[in-house]
Design a protein around this motif. Structure first.
Motif, PDB file in Angstrom:
ATOM      1  N   LEU A 173       0.782  -1.322  -0.114  1.00  0.00           N
ATOM      2  CA  LEU A 173       0.174   0.038  -0.127  1.00  0.00           C
ATOM      3  C   LEU A 173       0.760   1.199   0.196  1.00  0.00           C
ATOM      4  CD1 LEU A 173      -3.113   0.398   1.860  1.00  0.00           C
ATOM      5  CD2 LEU A 173      -1.543   2.119   2.390  1.00  0.00           C
TER       6      LEU A 173
ATOM      7  N   ALA B 116       0.680   5.563   0.060  1.00  0.00           N
ATOM      8  CA  ALA B 116      -0.410   6.441   0.397  1.00  0.00           C
ATOM      9  C   ALA B 116      -0.132   8.107   0.452  1.00  0.00           C
ATOM     10  CB  ALA B 116      -0.836   6.380   1.962  1.00  0.00           C
ATOM     11  N   TRP B 117      -0.996   9.088   0.149  1.00  0.00           N
ATOM     12  CA  TRP B 117      -0.917  10.192   0.475  1.00  0.00           C
ATOM     13  C   TRP B 117      -1.370  10.979   1.549  1.00  0.00           C
ATOM     14  CZ3 TRP B 117       2.163  13.555  -2.422  1.00  0.00           C
ATOM     15  CH2 TRP B 117       2.718  13.054  -3.841  1.00  0.00           C
ATOM     16  N   TYR B 118      -1.028  11.698   2.307  1.00  0.00           N
ATOM     17  CA  TYR B 118      -1.481  12.418   3.549  1.00  0.00           C
ATOM     18  C   TYR B 118      -1.275  14.019   3.289  1.00  0.00           C
ATOM     19  CZ  TYR B 118      -1.396   8.316   6.513  1.00  0.00           C
ATOM     20  OH  TYR B 118      -1.539   6.919   6.860  1.00  0.00           O
TER      21      TYR B 118
ATOM     22  N   LEU C  40      -4.909  11.331   6.511  1.00  0.00           N
ATOM     23  CA  LEU C  40      -4.906  10.639   5.130  1.00  0.00           C
ATOM     24  C   LEU C  40      -5.864  10.980   3.994  1.00  0.00           C
ATOM     25  CD1 LEU C  40      -3.770   7.799   4.059  1.00  0.00           C
ATOM     26  CD2 LEU C  40      -5.896   6.743   5.127  1.00  0.00           C
TER      27      LEU C  40
ATOM     28  N   THR D 285      -5.104   6.251  -0.583  1.00  0.00           N
ATOM     29  CA  THR D 285      -4.438   5.200  -0.578  1.00  0.00           C
ATOM     30  C   THR D 285      -4.504   4.282  -1.561  1.00  0.00           C
ATOM     31  OG1 THR D 285      -5.759   3.757   0.485  1.00  0.00           O
ATOM     32  CG2 THR D 285      -4.372   4.807   1.977  1.00  0.00           C
TER      33      THR D 285
ATOM     34  N   THR E 159      -3.481   0.067  -3.520  1.00  0.00           N
ATOM     35  CA  THR E 159      -2.565  -1.116  -3.066  1.00  0.00           C
ATOM     36  C   THR E 159      -1.962  -1.542  -4.491  1.00  0.00           C
ATOM     37  OG1 THR E 159      -4.444  -2.541  -3.983  1.00  0.00           O
ATOM     38  CG2 THR E 159      -4.470  -1.778  -1.714  1.00  0.00           C
TER      39      THR E 159
ATOM     40  N   THR F 260      -8.393   1.212  -4.637  1.00  0.00           N
ATOM     41  CA  THR F 260      -7.921   2.728  -4.103  1.00  0.00           C
ATOM     42  C   THR F 260      -9.090   3.025  -3.028  1.00  0.00           C
ATOM     43  OG1 THR F 260      -9.401   3.614  -5.749  1.00  0.00           O
ATOM     44  CG2 THR F 260      -7.098   3.660  -6.261  1.00  0.00           C
ATOM     45  N   ASN F 261      -8.519   3.962  -2.139  1.00  0.00           N
ATOM     46  CA  ASN F 261      -9.644   4.517  -0.891  1.00  0.00           C
ATOM     47  C   ASN F 261      -9.175   6.031  -0.851  1.00  0.00           C
ATOM     48  OD1 ASN F 261     -11.634   4.143   0.751  1.00  0.00           O
ATOM     49  ND2 ASN F 261     -10.354   3.695   2.618  1.00  0.00           N
ATOM     50  N   TYR F 262     -10.165   6.815  -0.355  1.00  0.00           N
ATOM     51  CA  TYR F 262     -10.115   8.135  -0.449  1.00  0.00           C
ATOM     52  C   TYR F 262     -10.656   8.598   0.853  1.00  0.00           C
ATOM     53  CZ  TYR F 262      -8.848   7.858  -5.349  1.00  0.00           C
ATOM     54  OH  TYR F 262      -8.416   7.624  -6.264  1.00  0.00           O
TER      55      TYR F 262
ATOM     56  N   CYS G 139       3.925  12.098   0.753  1.00  0.00           N
ATOM     57  CA  CYS G 139       3.680  10.490   0.364  1.00  0.00           C
ATOM     58  C   CYS G 139       4.283   9.656   1.395  1.00  0.00           C
ATOM     59  CB  CYS G 139       4.610  10.497  -0.785  1.00  0.00           C
ATOM     60  SG  CYS G 139       4.576   8.946  -1.613  1.00  0.00           S
ATOM     61  N   ASN G 140       3.710   8.422   1.389  1.00  0.00           N
ATOM     62  CA  ASN G 140       3.920   7.597   2.491  1.00  0.00           C
ATOM     63  C   ASN G 140       3.874   6.136   1.890  1.00  0.00           C
ATOM     64  OD1 ASN G 140       2.479   5.581   4.687  1.00  0.00           O
ATOM     65  ND2 ASN G 140       4.413   6.675   5.374  1.00  0.00           N
TER      66      ASN G 140
END
Length: 112
Positions: free
Chosen positions: A33, A35-37, A47, A50, A52, A57-59, A95-96
């Motif tokens: 995964l 992610a952007w924070y 957050l 994200t 994968t 994706t998830n928002y 970015c993470n």
């Protein structure tokens, strides 16, 4: 460990668009995964999105329908396309690669 470098931030008027990039020094394929924070002045880091390895994706609710996260494993890069920007999107975007790999951040400022 992986080094992450964000770019693409800037000043934009409300309603405008920006595309952020996160370039990794090594393979991001091993990170299931990415992610952007973002962190606005005086607020906690939150957050944003994200993605994968398989592209799921998830928002956050505040950006759903306006932001799109994507990844190019071959280029070791993660993107965040931001459309219909609002002043409340103003923040430093990070970015993470979980759990502890962070970039230095890129400033996004949206003027009204």
């Amino acid at each position: 460990q992986v080094q992450l470098v964000e770019s693409g931030g800037g000043l934009v008027q409300a309603g405008g668009s920006l595309r952020l990039s996160c370039a990794a020094s090594g393979s991001i394929f091993r990170f299931y995964l990415m992610a952007w924070y973002r962190q606005a002045p005086g607020k906690q880091r939150e957050l944003v999105a994200t993605i994968t390895t398989t592209g799921t994706t998830n928002y956050a609710g505040s950006v759903k329908g306006r932001f799109t996260i994507s990844r190019d494993n071959a280029k070791n890069t993660v993107y965040l396309q931001m459309n219909s920007l609002k002043p409340e999107d103003t923040a430093v975007y990070y970015c993470n690669a979980p759990p502890t790999n962070w970039g230095q951040g890129t400033q996004v400022t949206v003027s009204s």
